[in-house]
Write an enzyme that holds these catalytic residues in place. Structure first.
Site, PDB file in Angstrom:
ATOM      1  N   PHE A  88       0.818  -1.208   0.082  1.00  0.00           N
ATOM      2  CA  PHE A  88       0.155  -0.119   0.125  1.00  0.00           C
ATOM      3  C   PHE A  88       0.795   1.094  -0.021  1.00  0.00           C
ATOM      4  O   PHE A  88       0.630   2.099   0.735  1.00  0.00           O
ATOM      5  CB  PHE A  88      -1.132  -0.021   1.236  1.00  0.00           C
ATOM      6  CG  PHE A  88      -2.037  -1.031   0.895  1.00  0.00           C
ATOM      7  CD1 PHE A  88      -3.227  -0.685   0.144  1.00  0.00           C
ATOM      8  CD2 PHE A  88      -1.909  -2.298   1.450  1.00  0.00           C
ATOM      9  CE1 PHE A  88      -4.124  -1.741  -0.359  1.00  0.00           C
ATOM     10  CE2 PHE A  88      -3.219  -3.309   1.283  1.00  0.00           C
ATOM     11  CZ  PHE A  88      -4.077  -3.013   0.513  1.00  0.00           C
ATOM     12  N   GLN A 141     -11.291  -5.542   1.266  1.00  0.00           N
ATOM     13  CA  GLN A 141     -10.572  -4.322   1.351  1.00  0.00           C
ATOM     14  C   GLN A 141     -11.106  -3.246   2.341  1.00  0.00           C
ATOM     15  O   GLN A 141     -10.434  -2.505   2.780  1.00  0.00           O
ATOM     16  CB  GLN A 141     -10.849  -3.909  -0.249  1.00  0.00           C
ATOM     17  CG  GLN A 141      -9.980  -4.299  -1.198  1.00  0.00           C
ATOM     18  CD  GLN A 141      -8.731  -3.951  -1.322  1.00  0.00           C
ATOM     19  OE1 GLN A 141      -7.848  -4.146  -0.533  1.00  0.00           O
ATOM     20  NE2 GLN A 141      -8.408  -2.724  -2.292  1.00  0.00           N
ATOM     21  N   ASN A 193     -15.963  -8.350  -7.351  1.00  0.00           N
ATOM     22  CA  ASN A 193     -15.898  -9.563  -6.460  1.00  0.00           C
ATOM     23  C   ASN A 193     -16.312  -9.111  -5.263  1.00  0.00           C
ATOM     24  O   ASN A 193     -15.395  -8.384  -4.287  1.00  0.00           O
ATOM     25  CB  ASN A 193     -14.443 -10.184  -6.567  1.00  0.00           C
ATOM     26  CG  ASN A 193     -14.550 -11.543  -5.752  1.00  0.00           C
ATOM     27  OD1 ASN A 193     -15.444 -11.806  -4.801  1.00  0.00           O
ATOM     28  ND2 ASN A 193     -13.741 -12.560  -6.043  1.00  0.00           N
ATOM     29  N   LYS A 243     -16.570 -10.512  -2.322  1.00  0.00           N
ATOM     30  CA  LYS A 243     -15.828 -11.124  -1.483  1.00  0.00           C
ATOM     31  C   LYS A 243     -14.615 -10.597  -1.093  1.00  0.00           C
ATOM     32  O   LYS A 243     -14.303 -10.092   0.048  1.00  0.00           O
ATOM     33  CB  LYS A 243     -15.530 -12.480  -1.507  1.00  0.00           C
ATOM     34  CG  LYS A 243     -15.170 -13.416  -0.333  1.00  0.00           C
ATOM     35  CD  LYS A 243     -15.254 -14.653  -0.756  1.00  0.00           C
ATOM     36  CE  LYS A 243     -14.830 -15.498   0.591  1.00  0.00           C
ATOM     37  NZ  LYS A 243     -14.750 -17.079   0.309  1.00  0.00           N
ATOM     38  N   THR A 244     -13.749 -10.281  -2.156  1.00  0.00           N
ATOM     39  CA  THR A 244     -12.513  -9.567  -2.183  1.00  0.00           C
ATOM     40  C   THR A 244     -12.778  -8.018  -1.740  1.00  0.00           C
ATOM     41  O   THR A 244     -11.825  -7.438  -1.142  1.00  0.00           O
ATOM     42  CB  THR A 244     -11.702  -9.841  -3.254  1.00  0.00           C
ATOM     43  OG1 THR A 244     -12.065  -9.540  -4.438  1.00  0.00           O
ATOM     44  CG2 THR A 244     -11.283 -11.328  -3.342  1.00  0.00           C
ATOM     45  N   GLY A 255      -9.774   0.666  -3.370  1.00  0.00           N
ATOM     46  CA  GLY A 255      -8.895   0.207  -2.238  1.00  0.00           C
ATOM     47  C   GLY A 255      -8.522   1.879  -1.283  1.00  0.00           C
ATOM     48  O   GLY A 255      -8.490   1.350  -0.255  1.00  0.00           O
ATOM     49  N   GLU A 256      -8.519   2.862  -1.977  1.00  0.00           N
ATOM     50  CA  GLU A 256      -8.073   3.842  -1.246  1.00  0.00           C
ATOM     51  C   GLU A 256      -9.576   4.394  -0.822  1.00  0.00           C
ATOM     52  O   GLU A 256      -9.494   5.107   0.326  1.00  0.00           O
ATOM     53  CB  GLU A 256      -7.365   5.033  -2.110  1.00  0.00           C
ATOM     54  CG  GLU A 256      -6.651   4.354  -3.194  1.00  0.00           C
ATOM     55  CD  GLU A 256      -4.995   3.883  -2.614  1.00  0.00           C
ATOM     56  OE1 GLU A 256      -4.945   4.145  -1.274  1.00  0.00           O
ATOM     57  OE2 GLU A 256      -4.283   3.290  -3.258  1.00  0.00           O
ATOM     58  N   GLY A 297     -12.179   2.772  -8.748  1.00  0.00           N
ATOM     59  CA  GLY A 297     -11.241   2.406  -7.676  1.00  0.00           C
ATOM     60  C   GLY A 297     -11.944   2.188  -6.367  1.00  0.00           C
ATOM     61  O   GLY A 297     -12.944   2.837  -6.278  1.00  0.00           O
TER      62      GLY A 297
END
Length: 723
Positions: free
Chosen positions: A243, A622, A615, A617-618, A688-689, A686
């Site tokens: 990260f 996150q 997805n 689940k993933t 993740g952030e 996006g």
């Protein structure tokens, strides 16, 4: 670990378990420190005990006499690095090389590498390193940001911004003006930074390292050593957490490269835990002043945001601290400035939600303070200032479902049960607080390439130089390939993390899924077109899923062992016509003990607009990770530096506190899950952030609601609540 397989169009949007999960839990996944090569030797770093000064002398004799020691490398005997030459003042540093390791006698920060002990076992190298004696000429370091604000300067690439009238908040009917502090945050990934370098002569090198971008690492190594592209290869198929901390060539990697060149054998260097604190970047400290002005009805009329961050004395590192303020809310008047202070510390680096996480803490805390000044519900204030278009660029959003985040998040959280008066809610002896915040983060798409190889046995191999630092990239790309080709996911294999694969951007900035995913999608579409050309003279439309024969049958009929395509994908001009962002609304409940100042986060609801969720689940994982980071940021994490010596005093995981399982509350994740039709063919944005951006402020806003005490200086430790 189990994997759910369903063929064709049902793949994207399914909760598939990680396709690389079995490898990881059985030890089959090989990480940077696990490559055992013929004639491998080990390097152990000796680092400076001072933060500023110069090396007067070395005594390496005792270390060099030890059996099995090949060399003690210092700046005096290290191989020359062409990229270190300052031939052009504008190019003093090779991109990605933050420090000229083993270059001269200057000490720039505490823990700077000054020597590398190389031996045939790790134990011998460790002992040899302990025998190296270094004498320094010591100078007093400057490491206190607050005490050096008068030295602040405008970066070479300034980020100042204005629209309308400066400081218009001063004329507002209701206004607030406050200062907010965030400390140094250290990544501390589970996998330490490591590299093994293997030279073939002096002009070709292979590196097994921990990196978020093998293509970027390859490019930087080329520049450093003046090598042609075909003479550098970088391997990093698995990354144990990063990260941002693996976004460049750091000193441990450079030490391995130089050490291997010196002894002409493969050299492995692994950073110790205390070296991970400042050899491989960190989120820099910040001081921010935010002022907001609004009408009595809560409409923003002016925003002022002045931010100062730290950087090293030898390099300018800048963040996107101001970006949430520029675009989050509609305000006709806004002025914002960003300044740097150079200190005798190593250069910071990206950390999750880089800049936006820091900036949104100040902005979203200030919005909460304004809501109380207005006697207005904090959620209602944010709704009232929703930006219909991007206030910065004036462009329409590619998509914006922030209102849905507000509505669904508040309903799931039970926001309507909140008594707005601070200290009014209790659970036994504990004070109860509810807070919220909003988040915004860019959703970029970079050029990326992928190779798709369809075998006569029906298998599909995808290769791209992307990384997977943990979010599930292997799995998502498998799903995209399977759906686009109309085959079962069990027939797809994805290979990542090799610079010999088609070019891909580094995995940071929340653009891997949309960028590399688009490349995989387009490569598979091209495969289908080629298959269509082999059937019925190309009359069938493969992209519409009209190839009725199996892929294996088509290839066998044409005596083809495989069909291979390499495709670059980068989006079109339509991307420049819109503002591309992801959005979030975070709701948090806390309990605070009124006597002890202890804080428990008891509930989190995070509602995310990240386009189509590839997805669930993933993706949910996150957000759980982001919640963990945010609890650490709000309540625990702080890199503490002794300003007398410039050294960290809590450079270990016993004293640098991070959340554990017992600190985690019930977490509900809501995905709006509506396609963005502009950014990429999958409809994703996006994730993740954005899942971390703003959440720390939601926690401290809840603490204020519980206690009536405002936390403007992170972390919110008990002493600040008992004061």
């Amino acid at each position: 670990m189990e994997t759910d397989h369903t063929a064709g169009k049902e793949q994207i949007g399914r909760s598939m378990s990680r396709v690389d999960g079995r490898l990881k839990v059985t030890g089959g996944a090989k990480y940077a420190a696990e490559y055992e090569l013929p004639e491998l030797v080990y390097g152990v770093l000796v680092t400076s005990t001072i933060a500023r000064g110069r090396i007067r002398s070395f005594d390496t004799r005792a270390a060099e006499k030890l059996p099995g020691v090949l060399a003690i490398m210092t700046y005096k005997n290290a191989p020359a690095v062409p990229g270190y030459k300052d031939t052009d003042p504008a190019e003093k540093r090779v991109a990605g090389q933050e420090l000229r390791v083993f270059f001269d006698d200057q000490i720039q920060f505490s823990n700077q590498p000054v020597a590398l002990a190389i031996a045939d076992t790790l134990e011998k190298a460790t002992y040899a390193a302990s025998l190296v004696n270094v004498v320094y000429d010591v100078q007093k370091p400057t490491t206190d940001l607050s005490a050096n604000l008068t030295k602040a300067y405008t970066p070479e690439r300034p980020d100042d911004y204005s629209r309308g009238v400066a400081d218009a908040y001063k004329q507002a009917a209701v206004r607030i003006e406050q200062e907010y502090h965030t400390p140094v945050h250290v990544h501390n990934p589970m996998e330490p930074h490591a590299a093994t370098a293997v030279w073939e002569g002096d002009n070709a090198v292979t590196v097994y390292n921990k990196t978020q971008g093998v293509s970027l690492a390859k490019k930087d190594i080329q520049k450093l050593f003046g090598l042609s592209p075909d003479k550098v290869r970088v391997h990093s198929p698995f990354v144990g957490g990063a990260f941002g901390s693996s976004s460049r060539i750091w000193p441990p990697e450079m030490a391995a490269l130089l050490g291997a060149k010196l002894v002409k054998r493969p050299v492995k260097v692994v950073a110790k835990r205390e070296q991970v604190f400042n050899l491989v970047g960190y989120r820099p400290e910040s001081i921010q002043r935010v002022a907001l002005g609004a009408t009595a009805a809560g409409k923003l009329t002016g925003i002022t945001h002045h931010a100062v961050g730290l950087t090293s004395q030898y390099e300018q590192f800048t963040e996107r601290i101001l970006h949430p303020t520029k675009s989050m809310y509609q305000s006709p008047n806004l002025n914002a400035t960003y300044r740097l202070v150079g200190l005798d510390l190593s250069t910071p680096c990206w950390a999750r939600g880089p800049g936006e996480t820091t900036g949104s803490f100040a902005l979203e805390s200030a919005m909460d303070e304004l809501a109380y000044a207005l006697n207005m519900d904090p959620l209602a204030l944010r709704r009232a200032n929703f930006a219909e278009t991007d206030p910065e660029s004036k462009k329409p959003w590619s998509s914006n479902y922030l209102r849905d985040c507000y509505e669904q998040g508040a309903r799931a959280f039970g926001w309507e049960k909140r008594d707005p008066t601070p200290r009014s809610m209790h659970d036994g002896e504990w004070l109860v607080g509810m807070g919220m915040s909003a988040g915004i983060y860019k959703s970029d798409r970079a050029a990326a390439s992928a190779r798709a190889r369809l075998g006569a046995d029906g298998s599909l191999l995808i290769q791209t130089a992307a990384a997977d630092v943990g979010p599930g990239t292997y799995t998502i790309l498998t799903q995209i390939a399977a759906e686009t080709m109309g085959i079962d996911a069990s027939r797809v294999r994805v290979e990542l993390g090799d610079s010999a694969f088609p070019l891909a951007p580094p995995q940071y900035g929340s653009h891997t899924a949309v960028s590399v995913g688009s490349a995989v999608h387009d490569a598979c579409q091209e495969l289908r077109r080629k298959l269509a050309a082999l059937t019925d003279n190309g009359k069938r439309d493969a992209t519409a899923g009209q190839v009725e024969q199996s892929h294996e049958t088509i290839l066998r009929q044409h005596n083809l062992p495989e069909l291979v395509v390499v495709t670059e994908s980068k989006g079109g001009a339509e991307l420049e016509t819109v503002a591309r962002r992801s959005f979030a609304a975070h709701f948090v409940a806390v309990q605070v003990h009124p006597t002890l100042g202890t804080v428990r986060v008891t509930k989190i609801v995070s509602a995310i607009d990240a386009g189509k969720v590839l997805n669930p689940k993933t993706a949910r994982s996150q957000v759980l990770g982001a919640a963990t980071w945010s609890i650490g940021m709000a309540l625990m994490e702080e890199g503490v530096i002794d300003d007398r010596s410039g050294r960290y005093v809590n450079n270990n995981l016993a004293d640098y506190h991070v959340p554990v399982v017992a600190d985690m509350p019930a977490i509900e994740v809501i995905f709006i899950d509506k396609n963005d039709s502009v950014i990429d063919p999958m409809g994703a944005k996006g994730l993740g952030e954005i899942s971390m951006t703003g959440m720390a402020a939601a926690i401290t806003n809840a603490i204020y609601h519980a206690t009536g005490k405002r936390i403007r200086h992170l972390p919110a430790t008990p002493d600040k609540l008992m004061a």
